[in-house]
Design a protein around this motif. Structure first.
Motif, PDB file in Angstrom:
ATOM      1  N   THR A 268       0.839  -1.206   0.000  1.00 29.82           N
ATOM      2  CA  THR A 268       0.000   0.000   0.000  1.00 29.82           C
ATOM      3  C   THR A 268       0.866   1.244   0.000  1.00 29.82           C
ATOM      4  OG1 THR A 268      -1.719  -1.190   1.241  1.00 29.82           O
ATOM      5  CG2 THR A 268      -1.851   1.209   1.210  1.00 29.82           C
ATOM      6  N   ARG A 269       1.954   1.211   0.782  1.00 23.48           N
ATOM      7  CA  ARG A 269       2.857   2.359   0.883  1.00 23.48           C
ATOM      8  C   ARG A 269       3.441   2.751  -0.473  1.00 23.48           C
ATOM      9  NH1 ARG A 269       3.134   6.437   3.322  1.00 23.48           N
ATOM     10  NH2 ARG A 269       2.954   5.384   5.336  1.00 23.48           N
ATOM     11  N   ALA A 270       3.599   1.809  -1.368  1.00 25.35           N
ATOM     12  CA  ALA A 270       4.159   2.110  -2.692  1.00 25.35           C
ATOM     13  C   ALA A 270       3.235   3.001  -3.520  1.00 25.35           C
ATOM     14  CB  ALA A 270       4.434   0.804  -3.438  1.00 25.35           C
ATOM     15  N   HIS A 271       1.977   3.127  -3.089  1.00 24.63           N
ATOM     16  CA  HIS A 271       1.011   3.898  -3.878  1.00 24.63           C
ATOM     17  C   HIS A 271       0.307   4.982  -3.068  1.00 24.63           C
ATOM     18  CE1 HIS A 271       1.263   1.182  -7.356  1.00 24.63           C
ATOM     19  NE2 HIS A 271       1.464   0.243  -6.445  1.00 24.63           N
ATOM     20  N   PHE A 272       0.687   5.156  -1.799  1.00 21.20           N
ATOM     21  CA  PHE A 272       0.025   6.144  -0.951  1.00 21.20           C
ATOM     22  C   PHE A 272       1.033   6.719   0.033  1.00 21.20           C
ATOM     23  CE2 PHE A 272      -2.566   7.003   2.980  1.00 21.20           C
ATOM     24  CZ  PHE A 272      -3.225   8.125   2.481  1.00 21.20           C
ATOM     25  N   ALA A 273       1.148   8.050   0.035  1.00 22.51           N
ATOM     26  CA  ALA A 273       2.151   8.712   0.866  1.00 22.51           C
ATOM     27  C   ALA A 273       1.617   9.124   2.226  1.00 22.51           C
ATOM     28  CB  ALA A 273       2.677   9.954   0.134  1.00 22.51           C
ATOM     29  N   GLY A 274       0.329   8.947   2.466  1.00 19.46           N
ATOM     30  CA  GLY A 274      -0.252   9.342   3.745  1.00 19.46           C
ATOM     31  C   GLY A 274      -0.061   8.282   4.813  1.00 19.46           C
ATOM     32  N   GLN A 275      -0.860   8.386   5.852  1.00 21.96           N
ATOM     33  CA  GLN A 275      -0.752   7.472   6.978  1.00 21.96           C
ATOM     34  C   GLN A 275      -1.500   6.174   6.682  1.00 21.96           C
ATOM     35  OE1 GLN A 275      -2.412   8.899  10.705  1.00 21.96           O
ATOM     36  NE2 GLN A 275      -0.600   8.150  11.747  1.00 21.96           N
ATOM     37  N   ILE A 276      -0.857   5.044   6.980  1.00 19.67           N
ATOM     38  CA  ILE A 276      -1.445   3.734   6.732  1.00 19.67           C
ATOM     39  C   ILE A 276      -1.545   2.993   8.062  1.00 19.67           C
ATOM     40  CG2 ILE A 276      -1.278   1.578   5.462  1.00 19.67           C
ATOM     41  CD1 ILE A 276       0.636   3.061   3.522  1.00 19.67           C
ATOM     42  N   VAL A 277      -2.718   2.473   8.345  1.00 16.00           N
ATOM     43  CA  VAL A 277      -2.991   1.780   9.602  1.00 16.00           C
ATOM     44  C   VAL A 277      -3.564   0.412   9.283  1.00 16.00           C
ATOM     45  CG1 VAL A 277      -4.297   1.855  11.760  1.00 16.00           C
ATOM     46  CG2 VAL A 277      -3.454   3.988  10.739  1.00 16.00           C
TER      47      VAL A 277
END
Length: 287
Positions: A268-277
């Protein structure tokens, strides 16, 4: 608002983790509004850790699949045949024919009694309603059956993550709780939250989440579906949906049973720079 995770398991409940279900609450003064989002197997027991069933204001059911609806059956038994004394009918927002599906299981005489316990609000297309201090809006999403995402506007939570939230190590730059570093709510003191339900990536989900700071997004695929129409998100899809919608935080839930959690965070981090929970059963997150 505060979101409490009742369960995230798919496609069946596991020890310590019920199927899909969440409790969304807001509190203004002495008034608390409580909304049960999806009634997956095992979630009724978890719901009662936080409030009595008779104190529930409404239920939202994203679609009719059993891992999102099965505990409506036992909730009906509790409200009709136990020592509980409901204050009145509980509104149930759900897809068309939901009540008929429940009655088919319960028996031919159950339909009138279901209407005595629940006030069914049939979802069709786009719609909106108010439940206590919460403003609800919904729209259709792509899951192969009638399915709906939900956006809720309510009071912003003022404090840190509630006690009892499950701590855990961060992975790939992600944090486990949206409390620290989460974007504050709008200047008017409200917060906006979107729940995907189960769905493939679709423009309607993006449109539902465009005004939200937090997206609770299912990740029901470990890999892209091949040769069939997609009905779930992969981790990559979840990241892209969150990015296009412009949310600050994406909470990953309902992970495919063959998907490693750390891998889901990394992808998910590879496509989203915000906070991931990563949603954790029993955890409570301020919104």
């Amino acid at each position: 608002m505060q979101l409490t995770v009742l369960g995230t398991a798919t496609p069946y409940p596991r020890p310590g983790n019920a199927c899909s279900g969440y409790l969304l609450q807001s509190k203004i003064g002495e008034n608390t509004t409580s909304l049960w989002l999806d009634a997956g197997t095992g979630t009724l027991a978890e719901l009662q850790r936080h409030l009595a069933l008779t104190d529930l204001d409404a239920i939202f059911v994203s679609h009719r699949h059993a891992d999102h609806t099965a505990d409506l059956l036992v909730a009906y038994y509790a409200l009709r045949f136990s020592a509980l004394r409901p204050h009145g009918r509980i509104r149930v927002f759900g897809p068309e024919a939901l009540v008929d599906r429940l009655a088919e299981f319960l028996g031919p005489d159950a339909l009138p009694a279901l209407h005595e316990v629940f006030e069914f609000v049939e979802l069709s297309g786009w719609g909106e309603a108010v439940v206590g201090d919460l403003a609800l809006s919904w729209g259709p999403v792509a899951h192969g059956v009638p399915a709906f995402a939900l956006t809720v506007v309510g009071p912003a939570a003022p404090g840190p993550v509630a006690s009892g939230a499950a701590p855990g190590p961060a992975a790939s730059g992600a944090t486990r709780s949206p409390a620290s570093g989460a974007a504050p709510g709008p200047a008017d003191g409200t917060s906006t939250f979107t729940y995907s339900g189960d769905t493939a990536p679709c423009i309607s989900l993006v449109e539902m989440a465009e005004q939200s700071s937090v997206l609770l997004c299912e990740v029901g695929y470990a890999r892209d579906a091949l040769g069939v129409a997609a009905v779930h998100h992969t981790p990559e899809d979840a990241g892209r949906t969150a990015t296009v919608a412009g949310v600050d935080t994406v909470i990953l839930t309902h992970l495919a049973d063959d998907l490693d959690a750390a891998d889901a965070l990394r992808r998910t981090r590879a496509h989203f720079a915000g906070q991931i929970v990563l949603a954790e059963p029993g955890a409570a997150y301020p919104l």
